[in-house]
Design a protein around this motif. Structure first.
Motif, PDB file in Angstrom:
ATOM      1  N   PHE A 414      12.235  56.093 -13.814  1.00  0.00           N
ATOM      2  CA  PHE A 414      13.803  55.417 -13.528  1.00  0.00           C
ATOM      3  C   PHE A 414      13.246  54.693 -12.231  1.00  0.00           C
ATOM      4  O   PHE A 414      13.924  53.575 -11.897  1.00  0.00           O
ATOM      5  N   GLY A 415      12.377  55.195 -11.354  1.00  0.00           N
ATOM      6  CA  GLY A 415      12.052  54.705 -10.056  1.00  0.00           C
ATOM      7  C   GLY A 415      11.280  53.317 -10.301  1.00  0.00           C
ATOM      8  O   GLY A 415      11.699  52.324  -9.704  1.00  0.00           O
ATOM      9  N   ARG A 416      10.457  53.205 -11.361  1.00  0.00           N
ATOM     10  CA  ARG A 416       9.885  52.043 -11.633  1.00  0.00           C
ATOM     11  C   ARG A 416      10.690  50.787 -12.028  1.00  0.00           C
ATOM     12  O   ARG A 416      10.818  49.851 -11.478  1.00  0.00           O
ATOM     13  N   LYS A 417      11.803  51.206 -12.763  1.00  0.00           N
ATOM     14  CA  LYS A 417      12.585  50.269 -13.358  1.00  0.00           C
ATOM     15  C   LYS A 417      13.693  49.704 -12.151  1.00  0.00           C
ATOM     16  O   LYS A 417      14.097  48.648 -12.060  1.00  0.00           O
ATOM     17  N   LEU A 418      13.881  50.924 -11.137  1.00  0.00           N
ATOM     18  CA  LEU A 418      14.960  50.502 -10.216  1.00  0.00           C
ATOM     19  C   LEU A 418      14.168  49.336  -9.069  1.00  0.00           C
ATOM     20  O   LEU A 418      14.850  48.504  -8.861  1.00  0.00           O
ATOM     21  N   ALA A 419      12.762  49.851  -8.981  1.00  0.00           N
ATOM     22  CA  ALA A 419      12.157  48.960  -8.115  1.00  0.00           C
ATOM     23  C   ALA A 419      11.783  47.490  -8.877  1.00  0.00           C
ATOM     24  O   ALA A 419      11.794  46.586  -8.052  1.00  0.00           O
ATOM     25  N   GLN A 420      11.704  47.497 -10.114  1.00  0.00           N
ATOM     26  CA  GLN A 420      11.607  46.134 -10.812  1.00  0.00           C
ATOM     27  C   GLN A 420      12.670  45.384 -10.603  1.00  0.00           C
ATOM     28  O   GLN A 420      12.502  44.070 -10.426  1.00  0.00           O
ATOM     29  N   PHE A 427       7.369  50.662  -3.352  1.00  0.00           N
ATOM     30  CA  PHE A 427       6.536  52.035  -3.196  1.00  0.00           C
ATOM     31  C   PHE A 427       7.278  53.283  -3.347  1.00  0.00           C
ATOM     32  O   PHE A 427       6.880  54.310  -3.898  1.00  0.00           O
ATOM     33  N   LEU A 428       8.767  53.359  -2.945  1.00  0.00           N
ATOM     34  CA  LEU A 428       9.519  54.380  -3.075  1.00  0.00           C
ATOM     35  C   LEU A 428       9.929  54.547  -4.468  1.00  0.00           C
ATOM     36  O   LEU A 428       9.750  55.719  -5.270  1.00  0.00           O
ATOM     37  N   GLY A 429       9.857  53.498  -5.358  1.00  0.00           N
ATOM     38  CA  GLY A 429      10.122  53.653  -6.905  1.00  0.00           C
ATOM     39  C   GLY A 429       8.845  54.197  -7.531  1.00  0.00           C
ATOM     40  O   GLY A 429       9.045  54.965  -8.388  1.00  0.00           O
ATOM     41  N   VAL A 430       7.483  53.810  -7.193  1.00  0.00           N
ATOM     42  CA  VAL A 430       6.439  54.191  -7.921  1.00  0.00           C
ATOM     43  C   VAL A 430       6.272  55.763  -7.290  1.00  0.00           C
ATOM     44  O   VAL A 430       5.793  56.706  -8.287  1.00  0.00           O
TER      45      VAL A 430
END
Length: 478
Positions: A414-420, A427-430
């Motif tokens: 979820f964090g990676r998709k949101l950061a993408q 950084f926060l997404g990963v």
């Protein structure tokens, strides 16, 4: 190193190795199903298939390694507690912190190795994996297309009825659907041909598809809604039609976490260099776009030189034109506004794409460090949890491990998709999952080392609720 430390490390490493091998094998099988369309029915020899899997295997280590550390920690320390080995240690004056000391150092070394593995081995494996897929298709062009089914290549779907020739390069009954870039309109181009020929060059990234004796159908999107209801289209026939197919988009799996991308083939140093170039180009594009819009708005600035009040400028200027000239002026203004809107939309789409590309590179950059930290995190969750639940084996530890890892993986995805999508900083997404689970690891370690157990009091939540409902019931009674 004392005998006790050797015994703990040996017990953990035996369990860890067994768990890692089993999970690694399971995830490799999942990779086979993931790429089954590229392996099945392609007449590949055993050595090529083994190379294919060996280049893919390193990419699953970042997922298998933390899960293996977590499960092995729960099983090992749960077995120690279940067999009263911890009780014997404590009776000898050895605390849980002391028992975990040398194993913590070992996990730290494992985390360090995982960082170098993610930074050096995985990018090289990704590079070889992509080149192997491209080489297979270049040597046997027909492998890009399977008989009797639609094959997604780039923005097209291709189906052939029959293949022939030494390498299957001669095609019969070719149907090709080219996807429309406008959402919701489906395939706006359909190409049908009786025969086709596939050609390739080892030094080229493109396949050449030559279609013979066919028809070309293209949907037309009129500007007015009434004309769209008629669904107009253009049709033409051809004797020879050549299409170039980009191998870099061959069998690309959209919305797949295991998709191989260029940024995953870069090390930390290469990512730093690439990110610097991408940020410079992005900033230049932003400035260029702003200047372009400013030039288009110069006619507004020119009105400042007029001596008339701003509210009267438009009216007084239009009064010198007749009705026909006014209509022409309004049409010009309308076209200019449409052109400006089109330019803004295209620039916005281009900048969003470039920003997503920059975010993807940052995500890969931070993931290399997160992999190492996740090993330590899973150890400090698994070891105290195993000591608290006092259960070894595969049953209950497996349940806890799966629940914790699924939570970790879900938050991480979820964090990676949101950061993408540029919703949050990369950084926060990963690191979102790690940051959220770190307090949980600290709490478990504290409770395990102080023999508090897993029971947690929720009075701080329930008591205020009871008071609110108590007051509400008293008011109703009164």
């Amino acid at each position: 190193m004392k005998i006790l430390d050797k015994y703990i490390i040996k017990s953990f490493m035996i369990t860890f190795t067994s768990v890692f091998v089993i999970l690694f094998f399971i995830f490799v099988l999942q990779g086979i199903w993931l790429f089954i369309s590229e392996l099945a029915g392609k007449d590949l020899d055993t050595f090529t298939i083994l190379k294919f899997l060996s280049f893919y295997a390193p990419t699953i280590v970042p997922m298998v390694l933390p899960l293996s550390v977590l499960l092995a920690s729960i099983m090992t320390f749960g077995s120690f507690a279940e067999n009263y080995e911890f009780a014997a240690m404590k009776s000898s004056g050895i605390s849980l912190q002391r028992a975990m000391k040398m194993l913590t150092i070992s996990i730290g070394l494992l985390a360090l190795v995982s960082f170098f593995f993610a930074n050096n081995v995985i990018p090289r494996a990704q590079y070889k994996f992509i080149n192997l897929r491209k080489t297979i298709v270049q040597q046997k062009p027909a492998m890009a297309i399977t008989e009797g089914q639609f094959n997604t290549i780039g923005n097209s779907n291709i189906k052939v009825d029959k293949k022939s020739g030494d390498n299957g390069e001669f095609l019969e009954g070719v149907v090709m659907h080219v996807k429309n870039t406008n959402a919701g309109l489906g395939a706006n181009t359909v190409i049908k041909a009786k025969n086709g020929i596939l050609r390739s060059n080892e030094n080229s990234n493109y396949l050449q598809l030559e279609l013979l004796d066919g028809n070309y159908y293209e949907s037309i999107l009129p500007s007015s809604y009434e004309d769209r209801l008629r669904r107009p289209f253009a049709k033409s026939s051809f004797e020879r039609y050549i299409i170039n197919i980009d191998l870099t988009k061959l069998n690309k799996m959209e919305n797949s976490d295991d998709d191989v991308t260029s940024e995953k083939m870069l090390t930390i140093g290469e990512l730093n260099y690439t990110l610097d170039s991408l940020n410079i180009n992005y900033n230049k594009d932003v400035v260029s776009f702003a200047e372009n819009i400013s030039v288009r708005s110069d006619w507004v600035k020119s009105t400042e030189n007029l001596s008339l009040p701003i509210e009267n400028k438009t009216t007084d200027l239009l009064s010198i034109f007749n009705y026909t000239e006014k209509a022409q002026l309004f049409e010009i203004v309308k076209n200019n506004l449409s052109s400006t809107e089109f330019t803004v939309m295209n620039a916005q789409s281009d900048l969003e794409f470039k920003k997503k590309n920059i975010n993807s590179h940052w995500i890969v950059y931070y993931e290399k460090f997160m992999i190492a930290y996740s090993c330590l995190l899973m150890f400090f969750i698994g070891a105290p949890l195993g000591a608290i639940i006092r259960k070894g084996g595969v049953g209950l530890p497996m349940v806890f491990a799966v629940i914790i890892f699924i939570t970790f993986h879900f938050i991480n995805t979820f964090g990676r998709k949101l950061a993408q999508e540029d919703g949050i900083h990369p950084f926060l997404g990963v690191w979102m999952a790690s940051l959220l689970l770190t307090p949980f690891a600290i709490m478990l370690t504290y409770r395990a080392t102080n023999d508090i157990g897993l029971m947690i009091s929720f009075d701080w939540i329930t008591e205020p609720i009871k008071k609110i409902f108590g007051k509400y019931l008293n008011n109703n009674n009164n």
